[in-house]
Design an enzyme around this catalytic site. Structure first.
Site, PDB file in Angstrom:
ATOM      1  N   HIS A  22      -6.226   3.169   4.273  1.00 45.55           N
ATOM      2  CA  HIS A  22      -5.490   2.267   5.018  1.00 45.55           C
ATOM      3  C   HIS A  22      -6.283   2.462   6.596  1.00 45.55           C
ATOM      4  O   HIS A  22      -6.950   1.472   7.309  1.00 45.55           O
ATOM      5  CB  HIS A  22      -4.144   2.359   5.365  1.00 45.55           C
ATOM      6  N   ASP A 125      -1.173  -3.403   9.699  1.00 44.50           N
ATOM      7  CA  ASP A 125      -1.156  -3.105   8.292  1.00 44.50           C
ATOM      8  C   ASP A 125      -0.030  -4.001   7.653  1.00 44.50           C
ATOM      9  O   ASP A 125       1.122  -4.138   7.979  1.00 44.50           O
ATOM     10  CB  ASP A 125      -1.018  -1.647   8.205  1.00 44.50           C
ATOM     11  N   THR A 147      -5.108  -4.938   3.074  1.00 46.95           N
ATOM     12  CA  THR A 147      -6.216  -3.983   2.825  1.00 46.95           C
ATOM     13  C   THR A 147      -6.268  -4.057   1.298  1.00 46.95           C
ATOM     14  O   THR A 147      -7.438  -3.452   0.626  1.00 46.95           O
ATOM     15  CB  THR A 147      -5.721  -2.401   3.134  1.00 46.95           C
ATOM     16  N   ALA A 361     -14.893  14.298  -4.974  1.00 46.51           N
ATOM     17  CA  ALA A 361     -15.800  13.409  -5.354  1.00 46.51           C
ATOM     18  C   ALA A 361     -16.347  12.863  -4.010  1.00 46.51           C
ATOM     19  O   ALA A 361     -15.483  12.087  -3.482  1.00 46.51           O
ATOM     20  CB  ALA A 361     -15.817  12.726  -6.276  1.00 46.51           C
ATOM     21  N   GLN A 363     -17.418   9.932  -3.237  1.00 46.89           N
ATOM     22  CA  GLN A 363     -17.553   8.830  -4.135  1.00 46.89           C
ATOM     23  C   GLN A 363     -18.796   7.991  -3.855  1.00 46.89           C
ATOM     24  O   GLN A 363     -19.360   7.276  -4.636  1.00 46.89           O
ATOM     25  CB  GLN A 363     -16.165   7.952  -4.192  1.00 46.89           C
ATOM     26  N   TRP A 381      -8.265  -0.679  -4.664  1.00 46.07           N
ATOM     27  CA  TRP A 381      -9.077  -1.827  -4.225  1.00 46.07           C
ATOM     28  C   TRP A 381     -10.322  -1.311  -3.800  1.00 46.07           C
ATOM     29  O   TRP A 381     -11.566  -1.824  -3.703  1.00 46.07           O
ATOM     30  CB  TRP A 381      -8.399  -2.687  -3.320  1.00 46.07           C
ATOM     31  N   SER A 383     -12.109   1.249  -4.109  1.00 43.51           N
ATOM     32  CA  SER A 383     -13.167   1.710  -5.178  1.00 43.51           C
ATOM     33  C   SER A 383     -13.571   0.681  -5.821  1.00 43.51           C
ATOM     34  O   SER A 383     -14.955   0.551  -6.069  1.00 43.51           O
ATOM     35  CB  SER A 383     -12.458   2.653  -6.203  1.00 43.51           C
TER      36      SER A 383
END
Length: 494
Positions: A22, A125, A147, A361, A363, A381, A383
């Protein structure tokens, strides 16, 4: 642009949820706004949650050092709570947010007393809606930064309308029935029980999330981390009155940290370099990347099935194999060394020529690499947006949160991914899944991913291009961000 002094700008107060995903998204949104308009300054108020404090603090420190807007972007880290609630209490998180209200209010008022501009708006948020009280007390509007995507927003607005219109129904129990299926605004296909997020199937979680959703309706607008070209059907449902009495929607994504400075927790430059060097030695689009997020881990039995499926598939692979959290842990898997002891005997030796096992990782760096041809993902989301940004096809394997709904959308609604499973779901308390995904199913899924239908692959490529264009001047997300900024500046009464 960055030389504009704070006294000439209008300040937005951001309050993100104190979790890495977030906060990273919030900062990227803040940078987009600051880049778009020199008349705005932003203060990001960071809630001090002990369970995430070290990672969040390290990230904030690094971003403060590299701040491209030193006079217009400020991080305000709040002091820790003197009497935090019991972490095991069902409403622990909501209580923590409520207890931070006076700290946020004091921090904002301290800045005003120091001669900085009075806020013209709060950007909260999706889980910090309680801070609306402070905005109301200061007589300034509040907006939500959602988000996740439009699919979840459609579902929770629909669920909240159902709950308020049928107060005699136990909605969590209804959503949990295996036969549950419903037509939901923003979806082309009926939404089934297996696609409903676990939090909506659990009574306390259901009530908490729907309380947040009720507060959404009181905001002046909702910024959503998505783009019109990706979720056109869902966004139109939100904009065209399919839900009654909701504020204006601003799809402003994809909002991503493409520098991969998210501080995933265990990555180092040396480890990153060894991963990228290995990928450099692989043929183009030949590697399947398996990664299941910061909370994604499996028990030994499931790890063995994944390993056997990978081995039988014959494909090259990069596998982020995370250790499960310790008993009584907070659900975040180990960051450093991979869960190698769970692998079948001899697996590493047998696959050493075509596979690499890692812990944490990097990513973004991996998905950006030309050697990667497919992504077995938990469908978080962030990713999902990252994979689409780089045009990497996905195979779905959700675990928790709203990931089942994201997988349902990717496979059924948008036809942008293939399924290993869409209905895999871990229990919110025990972290155990109801079933084992067997090696044959995993093997078939990986083969389908790496030999994906060209029509799906072309759609993924187009969505990648569309996401980049959406953020460019004149693009859909660029224009919606401009509309949001216009609305913010219209709040000013000099």
């Amino acid at each position: 642009m960055s030389n504009t002094t704070p006294t000439t700008t209008r300040e937005l107060v951001f309050v993100p949820t104190p979790g890495m995903g977030h906060i990273v998204s919030t900062l990227q949104l803040a940078k987009l706004i600051l880049t778009s308009n020199p008349l705005i300054s932003i203060s990001i108020h960071v809630i001090n949650l002990p369970v995430h404090a070290s990672k969040v603090s390290a990230y904030v420190d690094s971003q403060s050092r590299d701040n491209p807007y030193p006079t217009r972007l400020t991080f305000v880290t709040l002091p820790p709570l003197l009497n935090p609630p019991d972490p095991s209490s069902p409403n622990n998180f909501a209580t923590i947010i409520d207890l931070h209200k006076p700290l946020i209010k004091q921090a904002v008022e301290d800045r005003v007393r120091a001669g900085l501009p009075k806020p013209v708006g709060f950007v909260l948020d999706m889980f910090c809606t309680g801070m609306l009280d402070i905005a109301n007390e200061m007589d300034v509007p509040a907006y939500i930064f959602f988000t996740s995507g439009a699919s979840l927003l459609n579902l929770i607005f629909h669920a909240q309308s159902l709950a308020d219109g049928h107060r005699d129904i136990d909605l969590a129990a209804e959503f949990s029935k295996p036969e549950f299926s419903a037509v939901v605004p923003g979806f082309k296909n009926p939404v089934t029980s297996s696609a409903i997020p676990a939090v909506l199937q659990e009574k306390n979680g259901n009530e908490l999330l729907l309380n947040f959703t009720r507060m959404f309706r009181e905001m002046k607008g909702i910024l959503v981390n998505t783009y019109l070209e990706l979720e056109s059907f869902g966004i139109q449902a939100l904009m065209n009155g399919d839900h009654k009495n909701i504020p204006p929607i601003y799809p402003v994504g994809p909002i991503l940290e493409l520098g991969d400075k998210s501080g995933g927790g265990g990555g180092t430059d040396d480890k990153d370099a060894s991963i990228i060097q290995w990928l450099d030695s692989q043929p183009k689009s030949s590697v399947v990347f398996l990664c299941f997020g910061s909370k994604g881990s499996f028990d030994e039995e499931q790890v063995k099935e994944i390993a056997n499926g990978l081995e039988k598939s014959g494909h090259r692979f990069l596998w982020s194999l995370r250790k499960p959290p310790p008993p009584g842990g907070i659900g975040v898997s180990s960051d450093s060394e991979p869960f190698s002891e769970a692998l079948p005997e001899g697996f590493v030796d047998r696959t050493s020529e075509r596979g690499k096992i890692i812990g944490w990782a990097p990513q973004v760096k991996v998905l950006a690499h030309k050697g990667v041809g497919g992504f077995v993902s938990h469908c978080g989301w962030n990713s999902t947006l990252e994979s689409l940004w780089f045009g990497v096809p996905m195979a779905t394997w959700p675990i928790s949160a709203e990931q089942q709904l994201n997988a349902f959308e990717l496979v059924k609604e948008l036809e942008l991914a293939i399924e290993i499973r869409m209905d895999y779901k871990t229990d919110m308390r025990t972290k155990k899944a109801a079933f084992l995904v067997k090696a044959e199913e995993i093997e078939n899924g990986i083969n389908s991913l790496m030999n994906m239908d060209e029509k799906i692959r072309a759609r993924v490529k187009k969505m990648s291009d569309d996401g980049k264009k959406a953020l460019e001047k004149g693009g859909s997300s660029y224009n919606y961000l401009e509309r949001f900024i216009e609305d913010v500046l219209s709040n000013i009464i000099d």
